[in-house]
Design an enzyme around this catalytic site. Structure first.
Site, short mmCIF file in Angstrom:
data_model
loop_
_atom_site.label_atom_id
_atom_site.label_comp_id
_atom_site.label_asym_id
_atom_site.label_seq_id
_atom_site.Cartn_x
_atom_site.Cartn_y
_atom_site.Cartn_z
N ASP A 30 0.86 -1.18 0.00
CA ASP A 30 0.00 0.00 0.00
C ASP A 30 0.90 1.24 0.00
OD1 ASP A 30 -2.10 1.69 0.18
OD2 ASP A 30 -2.74 1.08 2.20
N ASP A 125 -2.66 2.45 -6.18
CA ASP A 125 -1.69 2.50 -5.10
C ASP A 125 -1.73 1.30 -4.15
OD1 ASP A 125 -4.15 3.16 -4.13
OD2 ASP A 125 -3.46 4.79 -2.86
N GLU A 126 -2.42 0.25 -4.54
CA GLU A 126 -2.58 -0.90 -3.63
C GLU A 126 -2.59 -2.18 -4.44
OE1 GLU A 126 -5.78 -1.55 -0.50
OE2 GLU A 126 -6.23 0.45 -1.29
#
Lengths: 372, 368
Positions: A30, A125-126
């Site tokens: 993350d 973003d993950e």
């Protein structure tokens, strides 16, 4: 009595009747306040100042992301930018540079690829990585996570946090544990102890409303959840009950899904000025509908999408939101107009946001041929 | 307003009146029923603005008046009171008091003047048909109606009236049901087609008695249909739309006509259905010389297979269906033998029975 459920769930039965106990190693990576961190990287003078990425307060934009300095003032994503300024008058805002974030995300993805091809991106973003079969770092998921984070920082000057655990649920909880720029490992032996004390709020899917209901039932930790028993959980939380019960024991069998399946597609627009009446809503609807068709065509190039329902979402000027949906197998402007009219009648107030969307059948569904 | 009435008498009426009312509605008064009391009559009305159920009972009231009260709660209270009990209704200001034996309830109300009632309806056509036949006709067809489909005209049942004939049709786009009933002495200037909304059909079916031979009158206007039965009056708006050409959807000259024992086919389908995919309900039928093989399997890789001897000879023919669609059709046909007519794996199947010539079901296959 359930004994060591973490082992039971992993038993894979093979055709010759042998049971192979297969422990998975999942990493959840993350990025720390990704959009905001990218903006600060691009403009070093923002370093140490509260920064929010998003639309301008004049055009009623919302916060897409913000850094930790801004979060100290209570600013959070999805908050109206005007509210964010009330909370934090010195807030510096920057517009969203989606192309740049996509490019960086792609580069980070390349780093993941060096370790495994079992990657499930959740957003830019993950991502979940299944490194069970990876031979890197002597097969140590902990070292792989460490190395991935170091490589992200060396190449991008951005920090990431990571969680390492035997399943997705725990990996996601773990990545949040030592955020920012940290990581946490939950080994199979730790699972039982770890889960017991885990607050229910940490479970993804348990939002404010569910957490409040749980609190009313005196459920604060996963241990409390587990004590409730499956029957009660089913009764109180419906279809979510079974999943909650499994989570409460640290069990999550969901595989890392490398092929992303689209369940729905929607286009929504918040208007700079509220739409005063139904007629003005219907006028705007035509533009949103045109955009929906464009996006549907684009999405259909990537996978087979068979619509099963059409929906309209309206947010009124008092922020009351209503969604209405009907069965349908293709987008239909007139159907959307009727749904919009029905939804509008529920509030009969000026409208701030209109959304149009489609829900799709699962791709493994056999094709039901149509009569008419 | 004040009156006393026996529980059973009231419940008989309330059951139907409450059926018209939505459980939850943004407008509170639409969760209520209207209660009107004159010196010698009690009238109850429930509506969702699309259908209206009203009842009139001769009674002796102690004090006339009118009020609206929450439908569901009122019904639940009356149902739960002891059998053979007398119930007293009395208004006091804006509250409605209900008393029965040693029970007392106090309900919130809304003014009767605000209750939406249907305007007068100019009846243009009227046909009479025995109660049980009307009920049966609707039951044979209503299960294929669409539910909350964007093609709003499918969320209802088509009634087509022509000389000596009443025909009912429903389709959800995947399957179609059609059944007709002969109405002697029915003469019309021109054939009439109306679409009655889904909820209206379900409530009307519930109202009718499957053993009664008494003729009921269907009254039809441009925008409404109305049926009187005993003390109850049912009214529904009609759906304004063009129903698809159902005749074009009924296959003719099918290549294969399979004869099946209805009960055997039904029981086999039910067994094979158990291990079909719970969501998609797909099963596979294989026709080969003299035998039909039915096969299902689910995501857990469990499977079922059964055979039925049939009158088929020719090349292997394979076709997939949603088993629910087949089962519902077979369940609603009468007679010992059903016919399953098929042409290609991509074209529709026709189900019918020689003991039930008025009824035909069409089911589209699925590609497995």
């Amino acid at each position: 009595m359930l004994t060591s459920p973490i082992f039971l769930e992993q038993e894979v039965s093979t055709e010759d009747g042998l049971n192979r106990s297969m422990m998975r190693k999942i990493i959840h990576v993350d990025m720390d306040c990704f959009y905001a961190a990218v903006e600060v990287r691009e403009n070093p003078q923002l370093q140490g100042k509260p920064v929010a990425v998003g639309g301008s307060p004049q055009s009623r934009g919302v916060v897409a992301a913000c850094n930790y300095e801004a979060r100290k003032f209570g600013v959070h994503s999805a908050m109206p930018m005007s509210r964010a300024f009330q909370q934090c008058p010195n807030l510096i805002t920057t517009p969203v540079h989606m192309d740049l974030y996509k490019q960086i995300s792609g580069e980070i993805h390349q780093i993941f690829q060096d370790y495994t091809d079992q990657i499930e991106p959740l957003s830019l973003d993950e991502a979940y990585l299944d490194v069970s079969e990876s031979s890197h770092c002597g097969g140590s998921a902990t070292l792989i996570a460490q190395q991935i984070r170091e490589r992200i920082f060396d190449t991008q000057r951005l920090t990431a946090s990571a969680g390492v655990a035997p399943n997705k649920f725990l990996a996601k909880v773990a990545s949040d544990w030592n955020k920012p720029n940290g990581q946490k490992v939950i080994t199979p032996d730790d699972v039982q102890e770890f889960v017991k004390a885990l607050p229910v709020k940490a479970i993804s899917g348990v939002g404010k409303v569910t957490a409040k209901r749980m609190s009313e039932l005196n459920i604060e930790t996963c241990e409390d959840l587990n004590k409730m028993g499956l029957d009660k959980l089913n009764q109180y939380f419906g279809s979510f009950g079974e999943q909650l019960y499994k989570y409460s024991q640290g069990i999550d069998t969901r595989p890392v899904q490398t092929h992303w399946v689209r369940k729905s597609l929607s286009v929504e627009d918040t208007f700079a000025q509220d739409l005063p009446d139904l007629e003005s809503c219907l006028l705007e609807l035509a533009k949103i509908y045109a955009e929906l068709l464009v996006r549907l065509e684009r999405a259909q190039k990537k996978q087979r999408l068979i619509p099963k329902a059409l929906f309209v979402k309206l947010r009124f000027d008092d922020f009351e939101t209503t969604t209405i949906q009907m069965v349908g197998n293709k987008p239909d402007k007139h159907a959307y107009m009727r749904l919009c009219a029905d939804a509008w009648r529920r509030g009969q107030r000026p409208v701030r946001l209109i959304g149009l969307g489609l829900q799709f059948n699962p791709p493994d569904m056999p094709e039901q041929l149509r009569l008419i | 307003m004040k009156l006393t009435i026996s529980k059973e008498t009231l419940l008989d009426q309330l059951t139907h009146v409450v059926g018209a009312v939505e459980k939850k509605h943004t407008s509170k008064i639409l969760e209520n029923i209207l209660i009107q009391v004159s010196e010698n009559q009690l009238s109850l009305v429930g509506t969702d603005l699309e259908i209206e159920m009203s009842s009139k009972l001769d009674i002796q009231a102690e004090e006339p008046g009118q009020i609206t009260a929450p439908a569901r709660k009122l019904f639940d209270i009356c149902k739960a009171l002891p059998a053979d009990c007398f119930i007293l209704f009395e208004t006091e200001g804006e509250r409605l008091h209900i008393k029965g034996l040693r029970s007392k309830f106090e309900l919130a109300t809304l003014p009767a003047e605000e209750y939406p009632l249907l305007d007068d309806i100019p009846i243009q056509n009227e046909i009479t048909i025995p109660e049980k036949d009307l009920k049966l006709l609707m039951e044979k067809v209503s299960f294929s109606m669409a539910n909350q489909d964007v093609r709003y005209y499918l969320n209802g049942l088509l009634l087509e009236l022509s000389d000596n004939k009443l025909l009912a049709v429903s389709t959800d786009g995947h399957r179609l049901a059609v059944s007709e009933f002969t109405v002697e002495d029915l003469k019309l200037d021109s054939p009439l087609k109306i679409i009655v909304p889904r909820k209206g059909i379900l409530e009307l079916t519930r109202l009718l008695d499957s053993t009664s031979e008494i003729p009921v009158a269907l009254q039809i206007s441009d925008n409404h249909i109305r049926v009187h039965k005993d003390n109850i009056r049912f009214t529904s708006k009609l759906i304004d739309g063009k129903y698809p050409d159902y005749q074009a959807a009924i296959p003719s000259n099918c290549q294969h006509n399979i004869e099946l024992d209805r009960e055997q086919f039904r029981d086999t389908l039910s067994r094979v259905a158990i291990l079909s995919n719970e969501k998609f309900r797909g099963i596979r039928l294989k026709l080969q010389n003299g035998v039909m093989v039915l096969h299902s399997n689910n995501p857990e890789n469990e499977s079922a297979e059964e055979e039925i001897d049939i009158n088929y000879s020719g090349e292997l023919f394979e076709i997939g269906f949603n088993v629910t669609y087949l089962l519902e059709a077979v369940n609603h046909l009468e007679g010992k033998i059903v016919h399953l007519e098929l042409s290609t794996p991509d074209s529709s199947a026709l189900l019918h029975s020689s003991d039930d010539l008025q009824t035909r079901y069409v089911v589209m296959p699925i590609r497995l």
